[in-house]
Design an enzyme around this catalytic site. Structure first.
Site, PDB file in Angstrom:
ATOM      1  N   ASP A 205       0.802  -1.492   0.275  1.00 10.04           N
ATOM      2  CA  ASP A 205      -0.030  -0.133   0.058  1.00 10.04           C
ATOM      3  C   ASP A 205       0.976   1.124   0.644  1.00 10.04           C
ATOM      4  O   ASP A 205       2.233   1.201  -0.264  1.00 10.04           O
ATOM      5  CB  ASP A 205      -0.812   0.329   1.215  1.00 10.04           C
ATOM      6  N   LYS A 227      -0.761   2.397  -7.018  1.00 14.66           N
ATOM      7  CA  LYS A 227      -1.152   2.468  -8.632  1.00 14.66           C
ATOM      8  C   LYS A 227      -1.421   1.423  -9.291  1.00 14.66           C
ATOM      9  O   LYS A 227      -1.157   1.963 -10.890  1.00 14.66           O
ATOM     10  CB  LYS A 227       0.413   3.213  -8.957  1.00 14.66           C
ATOM     11  N   GLY A 259      -0.403   0.162   9.249  1.00 14.96           N
ATOM     12  CA  GLY A 259      -1.778   0.086  10.424  1.00 14.96           C
ATOM     13  C   GLY A 259      -1.551  -1.644  10.166  1.00 14.96           C
ATOM     14  O   GLY A 259      -0.292  -2.502  10.342  1.00 14.96           O
ATOM     15  N   ASP A 260      -2.529  -1.919  10.271  1.00 14.93           N
ATOM     16  CA  ASP A 260      -3.396  -3.587  10.585  1.00 14.93           C
ATOM     17  C   ASP A 260      -4.111  -3.582   8.947  1.00 14.93           C
ATOM     18  O   ASP A 260      -4.864  -2.886   9.464  1.00 14.93           O
ATOM     19  CB  ASP A 260      -4.081  -3.608  12.269  1.00 14.93           C
ATOM     20  N   THR A 288      -1.833  -0.248  15.053  1.00 12.50           N
ATOM     21  CA  THR A 288      -3.164   0.054  14.412  1.00 12.50           C
ATOM     22  C   THR A 288      -2.391   1.888  14.674  1.00 12.50           C
ATOM     23  O   THR A 288      -2.085   1.821  15.837  1.00 12.50           O
ATOM     24  CB  THR A 288      -4.201   0.029  14.744  1.00 12.50           C
TER      25      THR A 288
END
Length: 418
Positions: A205, A227, A259-260, A288
């Site tokens: 991500d 992307k 994060g999670d 998180t």
């Protein structure tokens, strides 16, 4: 002439191991025995709270008294974790009479077995004996741990640094959904870090710490999930397809998420897609940002006598949208902490809705931008003024909004001086 110790790995699953003593030494030794699947019998009049927790959970058997020789009946190994040399010698004699190896914390020269200094890196376990010198063993162990965590060279990857590590011949690969944490690359879990070093494919991500990607081994396929073509409506479908296709081709795939994976990370959708295709999936939780961002800004999401609850919601959908699943009117009536992720775009509408349903304008509020990174910014305000303050200060996503009395529970100046 003294003989060297003979290195051996004991497979203790289901076998009786007796630990004598309930203090700090036993507290350190018992977890590894439980991890090996041993049937642990703990003999001690008193226990540390940590050992008591194992007893309460039914992980081991406890005999609340002093040692008796019959305690060793049926045992394969005994760990003497007491500092009384007379009592320890009695246990050693009982073990010798039964031909049971005996580890002694009080006197390694009187023991028939030594506990090595150990480091673990996924499936790799390294045990170091220092010729009877525990300090030497620990020093060497720590050097090896540093080498393993550096994840460089061919120590774990074989002679070909570009060869896939985990591809089964003609078989299906696997997918790991790994949370990378809130932004600081050191806040990824050790397991997540190890899996990255073993990956054939990494699907990342945009919120993933860039330094983690810089450390990937040579030859890893890196897919930038931020992307992927086809537009927003097809992005998640395309991510799912890539995970499934690479795994079905036999690759070890890490889906690296900020994060999670399960906190507004759409990890559940990816797991379902893989499961439908018959691809094994393992979820590795991450730190998180809903908790880490406030913590980095000196804000506890709960605090005694201030907040006994905290609620995490997504703010990516406006409160008045028919697509919203959040009961903002109910949240306004709570006394605890409200943490809003992805809410900067709709912050003005969110605060107006909370105010309209009874939350007071003077309620402390804070916004934490790019928490735990070099770009971290913290804005402190109130519910009635925070939207204007964000605009005035030019804060931008990613940012976490915190609303509640916990924002003022700790003194930032005092924390800075500590």
């Amino acid at each position: 002439m003294s003989a060297n110790a003979y290195p051996l790995g004991l497979r203790l699953a289901g076998l009786r191991v007796v630990v004598v003593g309930g203090g700090t030494v036993a507290t350190r030794r018992v977890p590894a025995l439980l991890d090996a699947g041993a049937d642990v019998l703990l003999v001690a009049p008193d226990l540390t709270p940590a050992l008591r927790a194992h007893v309460d959970a039914g992980r081991l058997h406890w005999v609340p008294r002093r040692f008796a020789p019959d305690d060793l009946d049926g045992a394969w190994l005994v760990q003497v974790a007491i500092d009384d040399p007379v009592a320890a010698a009695e246990i050693s004699a009982a073990a010798e009479a039964r031909r049971i190896f005996c580890v002694r914390a009080d006197d390694r020269n009187a023991a028939t077995a030594w506990t090595p200094a150990v480091t673990r890196y996924g499936p790799v376990t390294v045990a170091v004996h220092g010729g009877g010198d525990p300090r030497r063993a620990v020093s060497v162990r720590d050097a090896i741990r540093t080498l393993l965590q550096a994840r460089t060279g061919t120590l774990l990857t074989g002679s070909d640094p570009q060869a896939p590590l985990n591809t089964p011949p003609g078989g299906t690969g696997q997918v790991f959904l790994v949370g990378s944490g809130p932004g600081d690359p050191e806040l990824i879990t050790l397991k997540g870090w190890r899996l990255l070093s073993e990956a054939d494919v990494v699907v990342a991500d945009r919120l993933v710490p860039g330094l983690l990607l810089d450390e990937l081994r040579t030859g890893v396929e890196l897919v930038d999930a931020s992307k992927i073509p086809y537009g927003p409506s097809r992005t998640q479908e395309e991510i799912n397809r890539i995970l499934v296709d690479r795994a079905l081709a036999g690759a070890f795939v890490v889906r690296l998420k900020g994060g999670d994976p399960y906190v507004f990370g759409r990890g559940g959708e990816e797991l379902l897609a893989c499961a439908a295709a018959g691809v094994p999936v393992t979820v590795v939780p991450g730190v998180t940002s809903s908790i880490a961002a406030p913590a980095a800004a000196g804000i506890p999401v709960t605090h005694r006598s201030v907040a006994h609850e905290f609620t995490v919601v997504s703010g990516h959908v406006a409160p008045d949208s028919p697509d919203s699943l959040v009961r903002w009117d109910a949240l306004a009536g709570l006394r605890g902490t409200l943490v809003i992720l992805m809410g900067l775009k709709n912050l003005r509408a969110i605060t107006s809705t909370l105010l309209a349903h009874g939350r007071t304008a003077g309620t402390p509020a804070a916004v934490v931008q790019e928490a735990t990174t070099g770009g971290e910014r913290v804005l402190r305000s109130t519910l009635g003024e925070v939207a204007d303050a964000v605009t005035a200060e030019g804060l931008r996503p990613p940012a976490v909004v915190v609303i509640g009395d916990v924002v003022a529970a700790l003194d930032p100046a005092g924390l800075a001086d500590s």
